[in-house]
Design an enzyme around this catalytic site. Structure first.
Site, short mmCIF file in Angstrom:
data_model
loop_
_atom_site.label_atom_id
_atom_site.label_comp_id
_atom_site.label_asym_id
_atom_site.label_seq_id
_atom_site.Cartn_x
_atom_site.Cartn_y
_atom_site.Cartn_z
N GLU A 54 0.53 -1.15 -0.41
CA GLU A 54 0.52 0.01 -0.18
C GLU A 54 1.26 1.23 0.21
O GLU A 54 0.84 2.21 -0.59
CB GLU A 54 -1.02 -0.47 0.93
CG GLU A 54 -1.69 1.19 1.69
CD GLU A 54 -1.94 2.09 2.21
OE1 GLU A 54 -1.30 2.07 3.93
OE2 GLU A 54 -2.65 1.09 3.53
N ASP A 115 -5.91 -3.66 -3.48
CA ASP A 115 -5.94 -2.51 -3.08
C ASP A 115 -4.56 -1.61 -3.86
O ASP A 115 -4.45 -1.19 -4.43
CB ASP A 115 -6.50 -1.93 -2.03
CG ASP A 115 -5.80 -1.91 -1.39
OD1 ASP A 115 -5.27 -2.59 -0.77
OD2 ASP A 115 -5.76 -0.80 -0.01
#
Length: 372
Positions: A54, A115
């Site tokens: 991330e 993500d």
């Protein structure tokens, strides 16, 4: 001498314009404090001195917004070498890396995070277009295809849906655990445009349902369970609380272009959150999807992340008050808190028009128009 002075006077507006659109002090502070010289985004103060995929993905995006290709390449090279066994085209990056023993570092959890994979592929695709680098586009396309293959699944009644990771999120028979904040619609929209032969429209459609229907009272949860018979639901073990994940759901909605067809629908769904922020002039730390209850006050990053969202509602008074708090404390935040700093960079950069997303999901950094 007089001629030189005249030339300088004529050039001054151009020089000032170039400086204003190229210099991003908050990015420089973030980079100096959280990114190593090798290109590792470090979560300072974490027990194992960790780096997440991330962090690398957001770093890539911000480097692109800043027109900082040198840092972009460092981030990309470190990610590929340490999180993807040297080849991002062959495997998706592990989500967690850090101190394994007192004297060694390495992958702590090899499961990818979808993500982060989306943001890396998106940053590569847009970097290819904006910097005219074909190798980024090739890698983006390979990653996008791999995300579809490894991190999506057809869920009955919902369709092709992005899972948080390849493994570990089917938690029971016909029951999956999903994360609404993993679903930025503008990225899916961009992939629809870039890869028309792939089923990204299906993923976008299911994502809009997840974002909307997981928030029955207008407050997004961090996590939600989905079962074709029960729909979206929560349990004692998997509760309805929203905080450090959920804040991104409002951020993504706020960042959507105003002429995106589904933005109004999402704003209507999250109107209770907007009214709560307007009445309190601050962003709550904890929200509860089933009841709409809120508690405590979120950190500075929460306040920054909500700015594009409140701007979309036209609440300039609340946005202005929140912005004053941010300006008074931003330097400390960007030196001491990795995740809150990320939210702060997103919110303030968008509010200050350093970047925007168009209705096809494409990125328009300020430097690509103002500096040309």
């Amino acid at each position: 001498m007089k001629k030189l002075l005249i030339v300088l006077l004529l050039l001054t507006p151009t020089l000032l314009k170039a400086e204003s659109c190229m210099v991003w002090p908050e990015w420089q502070t973030f980079k100096n404090n959280f990114i190593s010289k090798e290109g590792r985004v470090i979560d300072l103060g974490s027990e194992k001195n960790i780096t997440t995929s991330e962090g690398q993905s957001y770093g890539l995006f911000f480097a692109l917004v800043a027109n900082d290709k040198e840092t972009f390449d460092k981030l990309l090279n470190w990610t590929e070498r340490h999180l993807a066994e040297g080849d991002l085209s062959a495997r998706l990056p592990a989500w967690l890396w850090g101190r394994k023993t007192p004297t060694s570092y390495g992958i702590l959890d090899s499961n990818p995070a979808s993500d982060s994979d989306l943001w890396i592929a998106y940053a590569l695709a847009e970097a290819s277009r904006l910097w005219n680098e074909r190798r980024y586009a090739v890698l983006a396309a390979v990653m996008a295809k791999r995300i579809l293959k490894e991190e999506t699944e057809f869920l009955p009644g919902l369709g092709l849906t992005l899972l948080p990771a390849p493994y570990g999120f089917e938690v029971g028979e016909q029951t999956w655990r999903l994360n609404p904040s993993y679903l930025p619609p503008f990225i899916f929209q961009r992939f629809v445009e870039l890869y028309p032969s792939q089923p990204w429209q299906e993923v976008l459609n299911s994502s809009l349902v997840v974002l909307s229907e997981s928030a029955p009272k207008g407050f997004s949860p961090d996590w939600v369970l989905y079962n074709p018979k029960k729909g979206f639901h929560f349990t004692k073990k998997h509760n309805d609380e929203g905080n450090f994940n959920a804040i991104r759901s409002y951020l993504w909605v706020g960042l959507l272009a105003d002429d995106v067809s589904y933005k109004e629908q999402l704003l209507f769904k999250f109107d209770p959150m907007a009214r709560k922020v307007s009445s309190n002039r601050t962003v709550p730390l904890n929200t509860y999807a089933k009841t709409g209850r809120t508690t405590k006050t979120g950190p500075l990053g929460f306040q920054a992340a909500i700015l594009p969202f409140m701007k979309s509602f036209g609440d300039r008074v609340t946005a202005s008050m929140i912005n004053q708090k941010i300006n008074a404390n931003i330097d400390y935040e960007l030196r001491n808190n990795y995740y809150s700093s990320v939210l702060t960079l997103f919110g303030t950069a968008a509010t200050n028009a350093r970047f925007e997303f168009l209705n096809d999901g494409s990125l328009v950094p300020a430097w690509s128009t103002e500096c040309n």
